[in-house]
Structure formats: C-alpha cells, structure tokens
Enzyme design. Structure first.
Site, PDB file in Angstrom:
ATOM      1  N   ASP A 146      -3.180  -1.347   9.937  1.00  0.00           N
ATOM      2  CA  ASP A 146      -3.302  -1.355   8.477  1.00  0.00           C
ATOM      3  C   ASP A 146      -4.006  -2.599   7.951  1.00  0.00           C
ATOM      4  O   ASP A 146      -4.317  -2.680   6.756  1.00  0.00           O
ATOM      5  CB  ASP A 146      -1.917  -1.265   7.816  1.00  0.00           C
ATOM      6  CG  ASP A 146      -1.327   0.137   7.850  1.00  0.00           C
ATOM      7  OD1 ASP A 146      -2.112   1.109   7.873  1.00  0.00           O
ATOM      8  OD2 ASP A 146      -0.094   0.265   7.854  1.00  0.00           O
TER       9      ASP A 146
ATOM     10  N   LYS B  86       0.852  -1.198   0.000  1.00  0.00           N
ATOM     11  CA  LYS B  86       0.000   0.000   0.000  1.00  0.00           C
ATOM     12  C   LYS B  86       0.882   1.240   0.000  1.00  0.00           C
ATOM     13  O   LYS B  86       2.044   1.222   0.444  1.00  0.00           O
ATOM     14  CB  LYS B  86      -0.945   0.017   1.204  1.00  0.00           C
ATOM     15  CG  LYS B  86      -0.269   0.174   2.579  1.00  0.00           C
ATOM     16  CD  LYS B  86      -0.043   1.615   3.018  1.00  0.00           C
ATOM     17  CE  LYS B  86       0.705   1.700   4.341  1.00  0.00           C
ATOM     18  NZ  LYS B  86       1.136   3.071   4.704  1.00  0.00           N
TER      19      LYS B  86
END
Length: 282
Positions: free
Chosen positions: A135, A9
C-alpha cells in the site's frame, strides 16, 4: 523539524486476480483517502540512530514499525550518515484495513526526503516503498487511484464526489495473510472496477455507491460475522453504500448529508469502540 500528515485510505474496490510466482496476489483496486490522519514530525539526531517516538499500546517503536523500516531503507539507499527521531501522533486505528502503518511509512519517506534534502521525486519514493509494503506506493501520492500489480502500478483517477464517511472498526484483529490464504480464487465473484472508474470520471455519486465491491469481504465476514452485522446496520440506517476496507475489519458507510451520516454514526457507535465520522479527501 519537518512535519507530514498521513491520511487513512479506504478501498472503493478490491479484486484479487491470481496468485503470482513471487507468492503475492495480482490485485486491482481503487482507493482514496479520508480525513482521518496520523501526524508525524522528523528531527535530525547526531548519533546516527533511528528513533521512533510513539505512545500506543499496539504499535511497536522498534524495527518492526513500518516507519522505522522506511527510514532504515532510506538511510541505506541514500547513504545517510545522520540520525532521526520520528514522532508519530496516531489517530488511524491499528490493523484496521485503513493502511495506517503504510501511511506512516510513506509519510516517513516524504519527510526524510525533505529533511535530508535528497531531491527524490514521489515516483522514485513509490518505487522504493513497494519493497516494504504493497500500500505504500498509493500512500506516497495520497490521490484517488487504481492500483495494479502488487500495488506498485498507480494510475490516478479523478477525485470522488463530496461525501461523509462513517468508519467503524469492530474490536477484532484480522491477519491479512490469513485472509488471502483462505481466499478461494475459483469462486465466482464480481468486483466493479470499471463501473467505479466510470463513476469517478463522471462525478457520479450514486454509481460510485453501487460500484463498491471487495473480493476479500466475504472471506473476512466468514471469519468474523460481526463485520457483516456492521455493514448491514449501516445500510439499514441509511448509508448510500457500505463496504469493508482492505482485508478488514473496518467497514465504512457513505452518506451525502451530515444528518444522515450522524444517524449511521450513532447506530454503530454502540457496538464498536472505534467509530469515526470523516470526509472523503481523494
């Protein structure tokens, strides 16, 4: 054998709003994925053990590994009485601000859900995953999103415009807790969350580049000036926008044209051991 892909990401934005009573920071951040992946496979065992098979000098293969923690959590939550071998082929750099460990943990949760026929929704896996990493909820879905709270509140956004991404990780290690500890919440700052969401809604590449912002960036740059040098180098070599991802130290630059992206790649490749030329996924 079950297979899962775990993409890295990047943050388009990252804002820290205040320190919560539970010790975490309230955050708001827009994130997406890029086509730099770890690849995982899952195979049942008969000895009730969780075994992580990975050949990497800086990644543990015991209960300190986030994929192991995710499997352990799943085994406990769903009373799984079998074992599993988790094999990880790792391309995402370690401790880079790219959520490599969280991506592996999320892929493990999706993989075990399929391997053992648990029938859990992605929403249920995300709600469970926040217990081991902020996350992980985002990484469960792997869609462009704005994440709030500790990271557990995930609101999907439109995919970003097509673009090349140059990722450059300097040869330094950064402790996320140290960065958050050094963060002065009283300092003035601007993070363009609304502008970023508008850019994605309207598929506006240039507005997206102008909205890139990360409240942790100046903190990490003060600790490690090389981060700023890499970002400045990318912008000088034609990046349409550049930003440190997460708490760092990886910096990325965006480019619409392949030649432009290769120029940036070549410029930073001499000063960083880990440089990648990839695409936005979202």
């Amino acid at each position: 054998m079950i297979y899962e892909t775990a993409p890295a990401k990047i943050n388009f934005t990252l804002d820290t709003l205040f320190k919560r009573d539970d010790g975490y920071h309230e955050i708001e951040m827009v994130m997406t994925t890029v086509d730099l992946n770890d690849r995982l496979s899952f195979e049942k065992r008969t000895d009730n053990k969780i075994v992580v098979d990975i050949e990497h000098n800086y990644v543990p293969n015991d209960n300190k590994n986030l994929a192991y923690k995710a499997a352990d959590l799943m085994f406990e939550r769903f009373n799984i009485n079998e074992g599993v071998t988790i094999s990880i082929d790792k391309d995402i750099p370690v401790s880079a601000g790219l959520a490599g460990g969280s991506a592996d943990a999320a892929a493990t949760m999706r993989g075990l859900n399929r391997l053992f026929g648990l029938g859990q929704s992605l929403d249920a896996l995300a709600a469970l995953g926040i217990q081991i990493g902020t996350d992980i909820p985002f990484c469960i879905y792997n869609q462009t999103a704005v994440c709030t709270g500790r990271g557990e509140q995930v609101t999907f956004l439109k995919r970003p415009p097509s673009a090349w991404v140059v990722l450059a990780k300097p040869n330094i290690g950064i402790s996320s807790p140290d960065v958050f500890k050094a963060l002065d919440l009283t300092e003035e700052h601007i993070v363009h969350n609304e502008k970023c969401k508008q850019a994605l809604e309207n598929n506006d590449y240039h507005l997206l580049c102008n909205s890139l912002s990360n409240r942790l960036e100046p903190v990490s740059m003060a600790m490690h000036p090389d981060i700023k040098k890499i970002k400045d180098n990318m912008l000088q070599c034609g990046a349409d926008g550049a930003l440190m991802s997460g708490s760092g130290p990886t910096v990325y630059g965006l480019a619409q044209k392949e030649r432009q992206a290769k120029n940036i790649y070549n410029a930073v490749n001499g000063c960083c051991n880990e440089v990648y030329l990839v695409r936005l996924l979202g």
